[in-house]
Enzyme design. Structure first.
Site, PDB file in Angstrom:
ATOM      1  N   THR A  52      -4.759  -3.221   4.814  1.00 12.42           N
ATOM      2  CA  THR A  52      -4.967  -4.838   5.281  1.00 12.42           C
ATOM      3  C   THR A  52      -4.966  -5.064   3.433  1.00 12.42           C
ATOM      4  O   THR A  52      -3.820  -6.279   3.353  1.00 12.42           O
ATOM      5  CB  THR A  52      -6.177  -5.473   5.861  1.00 12.42           C
ATOM      6  OG1 THR A  52      -7.281  -4.916   4.874  1.00 12.42           O
ATOM      7  CG2 THR A  52      -6.376  -5.770   7.080  1.00 12.42           C
ATOM      8  N   SER A  84     -12.280  16.237 -18.891  1.00 14.78           N
ATOM      9  CA  SER A  84     -13.308  16.662 -18.419  1.00 14.78           C
ATOM     10  C   SER A  84     -14.198  17.678 -17.718  1.00 14.78           C
ATOM     11  O   SER A  84     -13.139  18.434 -17.056  1.00 14.78           O
ATOM     12  CB  SER A  84     -12.119  15.773 -16.809  1.00 14.78           C
ATOM     13  OG  SER A  84     -12.927  15.632 -15.232  1.00 14.78           O
ATOM     14  N   SER A 143     -12.127   7.110  -2.906  1.00 11.08           N
ATOM     15  CA  SER A 143     -11.469   6.905  -4.546  1.00 11.08           C
ATOM     16  C   SER A 143     -12.099   7.134  -6.010  1.00 11.08           C
ATOM     17  O   SER A 143     -12.831   6.430  -6.861  1.00 11.08           O
ATOM     18  CB  SER A 143     -11.820   5.331  -4.510  1.00 11.08           C
ATOM     19  OG  SER A 143     -10.376   4.656  -4.014  1.00 11.08           O
ATOM     20  N   GLU A 177      -2.447   3.379 -12.112  1.00 14.83           N
ATOM     21  CA  GLU A 177      -2.159   3.171 -11.246  1.00 14.83           C
ATOM     22  C   GLU A 177      -1.050   3.436 -10.355  1.00 14.83           C
ATOM     23  O   GLU A 177       0.243   4.469  -9.888  1.00 14.83           O
ATOM     24  CB  GLU A 177      -3.449   3.452  -9.744  1.00 14.83           C
ATOM     25  CG  GLU A 177      -3.212   4.404  -8.954  1.00 14.83           C
ATOM     26  CD  GLU A 177      -4.388   5.174  -8.238  1.00 14.83           C
ATOM     27  OE1 GLU A 177      -5.602   4.967  -8.892  1.00 14.83           O
ATOM     28  OE2 GLU A 177      -4.663   5.692  -6.906  1.00 14.83           O
ATOM     29  N   ASP A 189      -9.165  -0.503  -3.724  1.00 15.94           N
ATOM     30  CA  ASP A 189     -10.475   0.540  -4.412  1.00 15.94           C
ATOM     31  C   ASP A 189     -10.698  -0.202  -6.216  1.00 15.94           C
ATOM     32  O   ASP A 189     -12.059   0.581  -6.570  1.00 15.94           O
ATOM     33  CB  ASP A 189      -9.412   1.722  -4.850  1.00 15.94           C
ATOM     34  CG  ASP A 189      -8.642   1.852  -3.184  1.00 15.94           C
ATOM     35  OD1 ASP A 189      -9.830   1.388  -2.199  1.00 15.94           O
ATOM     36  OD2 ASP A 189      -7.891   3.533  -3.617  1.00 15.94           O
TER      37      ASP A 189
END
Ligand code: ADP
Ligand code: MG
Length: 401
Positions: A52, A84, A143, A177, A189
């Site tokens: 949606t 990371s 996410s 993104e 998200d």
């Protein structure tokens, strides 16, 4: 991505205890000084309101206890250094002036994209050292990408005194993104990761970004929400996502509205009639309009204290995604069918579809039985064993140290 997730249930907890200390220590090993601070941003699961968000509609995510934790310090020399612990390889060093959309296909595009988006919006970010680690499973529809973006955005917002609010950070992360990474995603998200609150689901109107925190404290009511990560990602998912988006746009054009959000639930039959023999568009429109209605139903039920009654609404949502939007897959259907058959209150696929995760609402007393039934069904079907954990509605992004 880490042990905490592999082990199964990770419950409650702002940041897994000690994670912020370990991240700060590793930062010091990598960069030679202690970080200026440590921040955490969660992954999310969407309770209801699927596909949606690019139709200006309603969504209702809540934050997971799983977080991406980042230790960050400022730099003044136009350099961004990224590391990371979840990725092989050393520190990646980038020049801020050289950051350009779609120039990077690796994981560093997410944090670099955030820095790019902040600078492009005129914010004075002059460089940073970043080390991060995450317990958000990557690529499971929970996410991890938004958690990664939001943790970096919040850290830079604090360190450079930018004064941006959660929803503004979310917008910049979405831009990172969409434009820098090159992945078409809605605003849900990043907003969930930035703005959710413990014990609540977040109602978000994706048209005007207005928000409402809806109490959603399942444990207090003797229930649990299980996330079942099928560990499947079907390769055609991105192309199919694009097709659904394009189909929805065609629907709103044919109906003469700005977005499918503008088709009222009470006008659905008339709208479907107007679409005539556009069978595929009719199905997409029917999903989006009924799904927005389901979000409103869930809010009304939760606000009335009738939490158990959301179960059937979740199941209707799954049927709509499976039959009308056609983005489920055998693994997701098996989770939902098995969960319901073994006593769950409700279940549905969540996220973009074609794999990823499903959510299952259960009485706490039934959680083990339902989990076992799903695991056995997967074994019988010779599917990869799913990962099941309890999703406790948790806090949004925050400074940890
Ligand atoms: P999802 O957001 O559903 O987990 P995405 O494909 O949108 O899946 O984002 C996953 C990508 O985000 C990974 O492939 C990786 O590039 C990046 N990412 C997520 N978490 C981390 C992490 N802890 N360290 C490095 N990269 C990460
Ligand atoms: Mg993502």
């Amino acid at each position: 991505m880490s042990e905490a997730v592999e082990g199964g249930a990770v419950e409650g907890g702002a940041v897994e205890s000690g994670a912020e200390v370990a991240v700060a220590e590793r930062f010091e090993e990598l960069y030679g000084t202690a970080p200026e601070g440590v921040w955490a941003a969660p992954g999310r699961v969407n309770l209801i309101g699927e596909h949606t968000d690019y139709n200006d509609g309603f969504v209702m995510p809540f934050a997971l206890p799983h977080t991406t934790v980042a230790a960050v310090s400022r730099r003044t020399d136009g350099v961004l250094r990224l590391h990371s612990s979840d990725v092989d390889g050393g520190v990646v060093e980038l020049a801020l002036d050289a950051l350009a959309p779609e120039s990077d296909r690796g994981w560093t595009a997410y944090p670099a994209g955030v820095v790019w988006a902040l600078r492009e919006a005129g914010h004075a970010v002059t460089g940073a050292d970043v080390h991060l680690t995450s317990t958000v499973p990557a690529g499971a529809g929970l996410s991890s990408s938004a958690a990664l973006e939001v943790v970096v955005a919040l850290a830079l917002n604090d360190l450079f005194g930018l004064g941006l609010k959660g929803w503004q950070l979310a917008r910049l992360c979405q831009r990172a993104e969409n434009v820098y990474v090159g992945a078409p995603t809605g605003i849900m998200d990043q907003t969930a990761s930035a703005c959710c609150e413990r014990g609540h689901a977040l109602f978000l109107d994706t048209r005007d970004l207005s928000q409402k925190q809806i109490p959603f404290d399942l444990a207090a009511e003797g229930m649990q929400l299980l996330v079942v990560d099928t560990q499947v990602k079907h390769s055609h998912s991105e192309g199919e996502y694009g097709k659904r988006r394009a189909g929805c746009e065609k629907g709103s054009a044919l109906l003469g509205v700005d977005a499918l959000r503008d088709v009222a639930y009470d006008d659905l039959d008339a709208a479907l009639e107007r679409l005539g023999d556009e069978e595929e568009v009719r199905r997409l429109v029917r999903h989006v309009v009924t799904e927005n209605h389901r979000v409103e139903q869930v809010i009304a039920l939760l606000e009335a204290g009738e939490t158990r009654a959301i179960g059937p609404v979740l199941v209707e949502g799954h049927a709509s995604l499976r039959d009308d939007f056609r983005i489920s897959c055998p693994e997701l259907d098996l989770v939902v069918d098995t969960a319901i058959a073994s006593g769950a209150l409700g279940a549905r696929m969540t996220g973009g579809g074609f794999g990823g995760s499903a959510i299952v609402l259960v009485e706490s007393a039934d959680a083990d039985t339902v989990t076992k039934a799903v695991e056995e069904a997967f074994a019988a079907a010779e599917f990869t064993p799913p990962r099941v954990f309890v999703a406790v509605p948790s806090a949004g992004a925050r400074r940890a140290v």
